[in-house]
Design an enzyme around this catalytic site. Structure first.
Site, PDB file in Angstrom:
ATOM      1  CB  VAL A  39      79.456-109.128 -25.741  1.00  0.00           C
ATOM      2  CG1 VAL A  39      78.731-110.182 -26.579  1.00  0.00           C
ATOM      3  CG2 VAL A  39      80.615-108.544 -26.522  1.00  0.00           C
ATOM      4  CG  ASP A  69      76.092-107.846 -17.233  1.00  0.00           C
ATOM      5  OD1 ASP A  69      76.534-108.742 -16.476  1.00  0.00           O
ATOM      6  OD2 ASP A  69      74.906-107.830 -17.625  1.00  0.00           O
ATOM      7  CB  THR A  90      68.044-109.597 -21.824  1.00  0.00           C
ATOM      8  OG1 THR A  90      68.411-108.933 -23.042  1.00  0.00           O
ATOM      9  CG2 THR A  90      67.455-110.956 -22.150  1.00  0.00           C
TER      10      THR A  90
END
Length: 257
Positions: A7, A107, A134
């Site tokens: 996510v 992550d 990002t």
């Protein structure tokens, strides 16, 4: 079958693993704040879930407000498959030498774990991971098997958005790497500054991090921008597009053992 879910800030990615390896990869845009409801998460995740039976689920999330909602939605959709939410606690393939492990993005942890396991452990070689999404995350694993930390910088979309929001006349541009860094229009000047600037930032940061290691590290690139930027670096790099999902699988299996 093992299902891994990542996510992120801009996308939700999933990978389905069998004994043979990664079978399928799925991805959808992350919900915006207005859509962040339990019903929306169930519908979103239902589109990611495979038809094949899943025995276990591994989850990494860099959006804390989403983590519990995702876990509850998964339980509602697949109540026979337990979910392991990855954190810094528990078994790791390396020693964690990080001053604030509770703030370490999972992550980042998963990417570093997969890169060390695949590219560093066997030959006992230091590894630097660049996850260009990002944000641009840099992870350093010393050849002794110690995760030492790294760096975090803005990704291409964040730089574009900051330039547009912080200036009066600069327009929004598509994120395409121009052939030359010399922009001959405002559009190409912006594209060059963002994307060639990102390439040079990655080049410079990886060189700085490598200078602190006792050997020549293996450089591994992942993330949504990695395929477009890898071959523009002046150093040899491995492109590993699904590194976070592979690391999530590794950490999930280590915690099930």
């Amino acid at each position: 079958m093992l299902l891994t879910i990542d996510v992120g800030n801009s996308a939700v990615k999933a990978g389905l693993f069998s004994d043979e390896g990664l079978d399928r990869v799925f991805s959808v845009d992350a919900p915006d704040e207005a859509s962040d409801t339990a019903a929306h998460w169930r519908a979103l995740l239902a589109s990611l879930l495979p038809d094949e039976p899943v025995g276990h689920i591994g989850l990494v999330s860099v959006v804390p407000t989403h983590t519990d909602a995702v876990a509850r939605a998964l339980q509602a959709l697949m109540d026979d498959a337990p979910t392991t939410i990855i954190g810094p606690e528990g078994p790791l393939p390396f020693v964690l030498d990080y001053e604030t492990p509770d703030t370490l993005g999972t992550d980042r942890l998963a990417a570093a774990a997969a890169a060390w396991e695949q590219y560093g452990r066997g030959p006992s070689r230091s590894v630097i991971v660049v996850d260009a999404g990002t944000a641009v995350n840099y992870e350093v694993v010393h050849r002794s098997g110690t995760y030492q930390g790294g760096a975090i910088g803005p990704g291409a979309a964040l730089m574009r958005n900051a330039l547009q929001a912080g200036t009066a006349q600069l327009p929004e541009v598509s994120l395409r790497l121009p052939e030359t860094p010399l922009g001959t229009s405002t559009q190409t000047a912006l594209q060059s500054g963002i994307l060639w600037g990102l390439v040079d930032s990655m080049q410079g940061m990886t060189t700085r991090l490598a200078d602190r290691l006792p050997d020549t590290p293996r450089l591994v690139l992942t993330g949504g921008w990695s395929d477009r930027l890898t071959h523009h670096l002046d150093v040899e790099a491995v492109h590993a597009p699904h590194l976070v999902l592979r690391g999530t699988r590794l950490l999930t299996e280590m915690r099930r053992a």
